[in-house]
Scaffold this motif. Sequence first.
Motif, PDB file in Angstrom:
ATOM      1  N   MET A 296      -6.321  -4.300  -0.485  1.00 31.00           N
ATOM      2  CA  MET A 296      -6.324  -3.816   0.899  1.00 31.00           C
ATOM      3  C   MET A 296      -7.291  -4.646   1.744  1.00 31.00           C
ATOM      4  O   MET A 296      -6.986  -5.003   2.895  1.00 31.00           O
ATOM      5  N   MET A 297      -8.460  -4.960   1.199  1.00 33.15           N
ATOM      6  CA  MET A 297      -9.415  -5.801   1.923  1.00 33.15           C
ATOM      7  C   MET A 297      -8.872  -7.211   2.097  1.00 33.15           C
ATOM      8  O   MET A 297      -9.031  -7.833   3.151  1.00 33.15           O
ATOM      9  N   TRP A 298      -8.243  -7.709   1.056  1.00 32.36           N
ATOM     10  CA  TRP A 298      -7.680  -9.061   1.111  1.00 32.36           C
ATOM     11  C   TRP A 298      -6.595  -9.155   2.198  1.00 32.36           C
ATOM     12  O   TRP A 298      -6.629 -10.039   3.060  1.00 32.36           O
ATOM     13  N   LEU A 299      -5.650  -8.223   2.176  1.00 37.03           N
ATOM     14  CA  LEU A 299      -4.530  -8.276   3.109  1.00 37.03           C
ATOM     15  C   LEU A 299      -4.947  -7.910   4.533  1.00 37.03           C
ATOM     16  O   LEU A 299      -4.279  -8.296   5.497  1.00 37.03           O
ATOM     17  N   GLY A 300      -6.055  -7.170   4.659  1.00 36.57           N
ATOM     18  CA  GLY A 300      -6.478  -6.718   5.985  1.00 36.57           C
ATOM     19  C   GLY A 300      -7.617  -7.514   6.578  1.00 36.57           C
ATOM     20  O   GLY A 300      -8.225  -7.074   7.561  1.00 36.57           O
ATOM     21  N   PRO A 305     -10.271  -3.186  12.270  1.00 40.48           N
ATOM     22  CA  PRO A 305     -10.105  -1.760  11.909  1.00 40.48           C
ATOM     23  C   PRO A 305      -9.609  -1.577  10.466  1.00 40.48           C
ATOM     24  O   PRO A 305     -10.087  -0.693   9.752  1.00 40.48           O
ATOM     25  N   TRP A 306      -8.653  -2.398  10.046  1.00 39.35           N
ATOM     26  CA  TRP A 306      -8.120  -2.303   8.690  1.00 39.35           C
ATOM     27  C   TRP A 306      -9.202  -2.631   7.659  1.00 39.35           C
ATOM     28  O   TRP A 306      -9.347  -1.943   6.648  1.00 39.35           O
ATOM     29  N   LEU A 307      -9.964  -3.682   7.933  1.00 35.12           N
ATOM     30  CA  LEU A 307     -11.011  -4.092   6.995  1.00 35.12           C
ATOM     31  C   LEU A 307     -12.111  -3.040   6.910  1.00 35.12           C
ATOM     32  O   LEU A 307     -12.602  -2.720   5.821  1.00 35.12           O
ATOM     33  N   VAL A 308     -12.494  -2.464   8.048  1.00 36.99           N
ATOM     34  CA  VAL A 308     -13.521  -1.409   8.046  1.00 36.99           C
ATOM     35  C   VAL A 308     -13.030  -0.197   7.254  1.00 36.99           C
ATOM     36  O   VAL A 308     -13.780   0.401   6.469  1.00 36.99           O
ATOM     37  N   ALA A 309     -11.759   0.174   7.444  1.00 36.60           N
ATOM     38  CA  ALA A 309     -11.199   1.300   6.681  1.00 36.60           C
ATOM     39  C   ALA A 309     -11.251   1.029   5.184  1.00 36.60           C
ATOM     40  O   ALA A 309     -11.579   1.914   4.381  1.00 36.60           O
ATOM     41  N   ALA A 310     -10.942  -0.215   4.803  1.00 36.54           N
ATOM     42  CA  ALA A 310     -10.990  -0.583   3.387  1.00 36.54           C
ATOM     43  C   ALA A 310     -12.416  -0.527   2.852  1.00 36.54           C
ATOM     44  O   ALA A 310     -12.656  -0.092   1.715  1.00 36.54           O
TER      45      ALA A 310
END
Length: 456
Positions: A296-300, A305-310
Motif C-alpha cells: 500500500m505504501m509502495w503503490l501510494g 493522503p494515501w501514503l499517510v493512511a498507509a
Amino acid sequence: MHQADRMTSSEQRAASSLAAVFAFRMLGLFMVLPVLATYGGSLRGATPLLIGIAIGAYGLTQACLQIPFGMLSDRIGRKPVIIGGLLLFALGGLVAAQAETMQGVIVGRIIQGAGAIAAAVMALVADLTREQHRTKAMAMIGMSIGVSFAVAMVAGPVIAARAGLQGVFYSTSALALVGIMLVVWIVPTPQQALRHREAGMVRSAFMPSLRNKDLLRLNYGIAVLHAILMASFVAIPLALQEQAGLPREEHWWVYLSALLLSFFAMVPFIIYAERQRQIKRVVLGAIILLALVQPMMWLGMGSLPWLVAAIVLFFVGFNLLEATLPSLLSKIAPAGGKGTAMGVYSTSQFAGAALGGLIGGAVFGAWGLGGVFLCCALLAVSWWAIGVTMSEPPYVTSYRLPLSLALAGDETLPRRILAVPGVAEAMVVAEEAAAYLKVDTQVLDREALDRVVNPA
C-alpha cells in the motif's frame, strides 16, 4: 486501601525516576529515525547502504552488550553500570554530531548502542520495589518507552528543521546527561542487589530458553518487527519527501497523526486479546496488517493522503505488536525463567534492528523505495508463516512469593503448591527463599495458596 497495598514514596520515586531515565535514553535513540534518511544524504560518503547501517547500527552493540551488562550490574552494582551506559550514549551522540562523514555517524551510533542499560534498569526496579508493586513499576517503564517513541517521531523532525542532524545528535547527548543526573540525585540507592529471576538473567535458565520453540518463534518475531521498523525508516521519510512532495520540515505532523490515531485504534484489540483470550488471533492479524500495508505504501507513494493512511495503518500494526508481544512472552516463559527469556528477547530485538537497517539500505540502493517496501512485506509474511504454527498460549500470570527459610527447604512444597487450583507451574528456589509461580488468576484459589505458603 490498606497502607501495605500502596506504593511507598520511595517506591514511587524509584519507579517514576527510572521510567524517566529509560524514556530519555529511548527518546535519544528514536529521534534519529525519522530524519537520518532525509538529512544524512548531505554528509560526505553517504550512500543508501551506509544510511541504512547508521539507522540500525546502535542495535549491533546493544544486542552484544545487553546481557553482559545486566550480569555486570550483579557484580559491581546497578547504578555504576547505568551511569556508565549513559555516558557511552552521550559520547556516541557527540561523536555523531561532530562527524562530517556518514562513516563517522555510524561510529557514533555504534557507541550509543554500547550504552546497553535496559537489563540493569529492570534489575534496579526489582531491587527498589516490593513484590506486589513490581508489575506496576515495570508497566510505568513500558509506558515511558511508548511515550518516548511518540515524542521522538515529532521531536526529531522539529529539531532537525531548526538545528540540522547535528542538533538532533547533540540533543541525544543532552538527554543522556539529564538521565545521569536523575540516577545520581533522584533514583534511590538499594540496600543490596537482589537476584531476581523475573527481572534478570539466570545462567541455568539460558539454554532452556533457547530450546523453547514458542520462545524461539517469539524471538524471531520481535527481530522481524524491529527489522521492518528500521528498514521502513530508510524508505518512509524519502517517500514522503521525494514521492509525495512533503518538505522534510513538515514530516512531524504525519508521525504525530499516525501515532495518535494508531494508539486509539489498537486499544480495543489489546482489550479483546486479553479479556477474550485471543492473543494469537490478534498477533497474527497485526502481522498480516504489516504485510499488506507495505505494498500500500509502495503503490501510494505519489499521493500524500494515501501514503499517510498507509503510515497510520503501519503504526497500528507495529504498536499493537509492540504492546502484545511482551504479554505473550510473560505467558510462555516458564516459572522462574521470565527474566532470562526477556533478556534473549531484547537481544533479538536489537539484533533485528541492526539487520533491518542494513537490509533497508542495501535493498534501497539496489531496487529503490519499492524494493524496501516489498522486502518488509516478505519479512512479515515469513513471520506469519512461523507464528501461525504456535499454540494458543496459557493465560497465566507470573508470581514470586517470598518464603520462610524453613519452608523454602521443604522438598514437598512444590507438589503442594501445584495442588492448589489455578496454579499451572511452581518452582521453589531455596537460596532465594522464594517460589516462582504461573497462575490462572480466573480460577486461582488464593486462600488455599496462602495456607500453603504461609502456614500457621
